[in-house]
Write an enzyme that holds these catalytic residues in place. Structure first.
Site, PDB file in Angstrom:
ATOM      1  N   HIS A   1       0.730  -0.974  -0.061  1.00 52.04           N
ATOM      2  CA  HIS A   1      -0.104   0.176   0.167  1.00 52.04           C
ATOM      3  C   HIS A   1       0.749   1.307  -0.055  1.00 52.04           C
ATOM      4  CE1 HIS A   1      -3.399   2.473   1.511  1.00 52.04           C
ATOM      5  NE2 HIS A   1      -2.534   3.144   1.881  1.00 52.04           N
ATOM      6  N   GLU A   2       1.843   1.443   0.821  1.00 54.00           N
ATOM      7  CA  GLU A   2       2.663   2.605   1.032  1.00 54.00           C
ATOM      8  C   GLU A   2       3.530   2.551  -0.259  1.00 54.00           C
ATOM      9  OE1 GLU A   2       1.775   4.547   2.814  1.00 54.00           O
ATOM     10  OE2 GLU A   2       0.795   3.352   4.451  1.00 54.00           O
TER      11      GLU A   2
ATOM     12  N   HIS B   1       1.709   4.541  -2.960  1.00 51.89           N
ATOM     13  CA  HIS B   1       1.797   5.930  -2.500  1.00 51.89           C
ATOM     14  C   HIS B   1       2.953   6.599  -3.213  1.00 51.89           C
ATOM     15  CE1 HIS B   1      -1.995   6.689  -0.253  1.00 51.89           C
ATOM     16  NE2 HIS B   1      -1.453   5.862   0.616  1.00 51.89           N
TER      17      HIS B   1
END
Length: 327
Positions: free
Chosen positions: A243-244, A247
Site C-alpha cells: 500500500h505504502e 503511494h
C-alpha cells in the site's frame, strides 16, 4: 497507511500498465517546481501542510489526522504539477517519445530497521521477515496475486540496522523522523528507502509522493510487525508495505475524493465514499457503476482481503515514475 489491526487501515498503491510507453526520458528534468508547489517539497502522508504524505490506520483507531488524506486543492496542485512535468518532457528532443511495450523497471531497495534495543519487542525483527516483504512486493506488483501486472520489480540492496532509542518509536512528522531520514537515506529518486520500526499514533505506515526534487524525507515508513510473519493481527501479510509503495509511486487511496470529482484519478477503480475496513464483500457506497474496490491494495481492508492493482493504477504509476523518479 494508518492505524494498527484494531485501528483504521488505509492503503495507496499504483500499478503501471506494461503497455504504457516510456513517454518520458529516464532522466528527471532539472526544472524547479513552480512557486505554487514550492511548499510541497516534503510530500508525505501527513497533515494538509505536508501534501506529500500518506499513511495507513487500523480498524477502530482514531488518528489526529490521516497522513495520507489529501484535500481537493492538494490533489489539484499535484495533478497540475504532474501535467506540467509531462508537458515539459514532451518538448525535449533528447528524450524518447515513443512507447516501450512490456517495460520492466527494477527498483533498488534499502531497508532501515530501527531498533530500541536488541530484542524483538524493541524492533529487532529477523532478516527473514524483510526478505519476505520484498517477495510480497514482487508478487503484488507483478500481478501474481490476481491483479494487473505492473512494470515494477524490487531488489533488496541492503538491510541497515540502527539501534537508537531517540528514533523509537518512529513519530510521524517529528523532528526525530527528519533526523532519522536525513541521516540514513541512501540513493537517488529511484531508490526505495523503507524504514521499519514501532510507529506513533497506532499507524501502520506512511509514505511520500514523488516530487520534482529529491527530498531527504522521501521514502516509506512501515510498522515492522506488519511484515509477513509479524504480530499485527489481520495486517501481517505484508500488504501495508504494498500500500505504502503504491503511494510512493503516486497512487491515491481508492476512496480519495469520495463519490464526486476525479476521485483517485484512475478510471477503472469504482468510486468509494469512504475507506473500507475488514472485508465487507458487496459494499457499494456510491451511486456510480461498480461496487467498492475493497480488494484493491489502495483501500483499508485486511491484508487477506486485498490482492490487486488495476490497469489504470499501473499506468498511473509508470507515468509518474517517468516524470519524477526515472534516472
Amino acid at each position: 497507511m494508518g492505524l494498527r489491526p484494531n485501528l483504521l487501515t488505509r492503503r495507496v498503491a499504483g500499478v503501471a500498465t506494461t503497455t504504457l510507453a516510456l513517454l518520458l526520458s529516464t532522466a528527471a528534468i532539472g526544472v524547479a517546481p513552480a512557486a505554487a508547489h514550492a511548499d510541497h517539497a516534503d510530500e508525505a502522508c501527513v497533515e494538509p501542510a505536508d501534501t506529500h504524505a500518506h499513511s495507513k490506520i487500523k480498524v477502530g483507531g482514531i488518528a489526529k489526522h490521516e497522513p495520507n488524506e489529501l484535500t481537493p486543492q492538494q490533489v489539484r496542485e499535484r495533478e497540475a504539477d504532474l501535467a506540467a512535468v509531462l508537458a515539459a518532457r514532451a518538448k525535449r528532443t533528447d528524450l524518447k517519445q515513443g512507447p516501450v511495450a512490456n517495460a520492466s523497471i527494477t527498483i533498488p531497495v534499502v531497508v532501515h530497521v530501527i531498533q530500541r534495543d536488541s530484542t524483538r519487542a524493541g524492533g529487532n525483527i529477523p532478516d527473514s521477515m524483510v526478505n519476505s516483504q520484498i517477495s510480497v512486493l514482487n508478487q503484488s506488483f507483478s500481478g501474481a496475486t490476481g491483479g494487473t501486472a505492473t512494470a515494477f520489480a524490487f531488489q533488496l540492496q541492503k538491510i541497515n540496522r540502527v539501534t537508537n532509542p531517540a528514533w523509537y518509536p518512529i513519530v510521524q512528522g517529528s523532528s526525530a523522523e527528519r533526523s532519522m531520514k536525513t541521516s540514513l537515506r541512501e540513493g537517488g529518486k529511484g531508490t526505495l528507502n523503507i524504514y521499519l520500526g514501532e510507529l506513533s499514533d497506532d499507524l501502520l505506515g506512511w509514505a511520500t509522493f514523488p516530487t520534482r526534487r529529491l527530498n531527504s524525507m522521501d521514502g516509506v515508513v512501515v510498522l515492522s510487525e506488519s511484515l509477513p510473519g509479524g504480530t499485527a493481527t489481520n495486517y501481517n501479510q505484508g500488504d501495508t508495505g504494498t500500500h505504502e509503495v503504491g503511494h510512493w509511486l503516486n497512487l491515491y487511496h481508492t476512496f480519495q475524493g469520495g463519490c464526486s470529482g476525479s476521485g483517485d484519478g484512475v478510471s477503472d477503480t469504482p468510486a468509494e465514499a469512504s475507506p473500507a475496513f475488514e472485508c465487507p464483500t458487496g459494499r457499494d457506497t456510491c451511486a456510480t457503476a461498480g461496487v467498492d474496490p475493497i480488494t484493491n491494495f489502495m483501500d483499508y481492508t485486511y491484508d487477506s482481503c486485498m490482492y490487486q492493482f488495476t490497469a489504470g493504477q499501473a499506468s498511473r504509476m509508470l507515468t509518474a515514475w517517468n516524470a519524477y523518479r526515472a534516472a
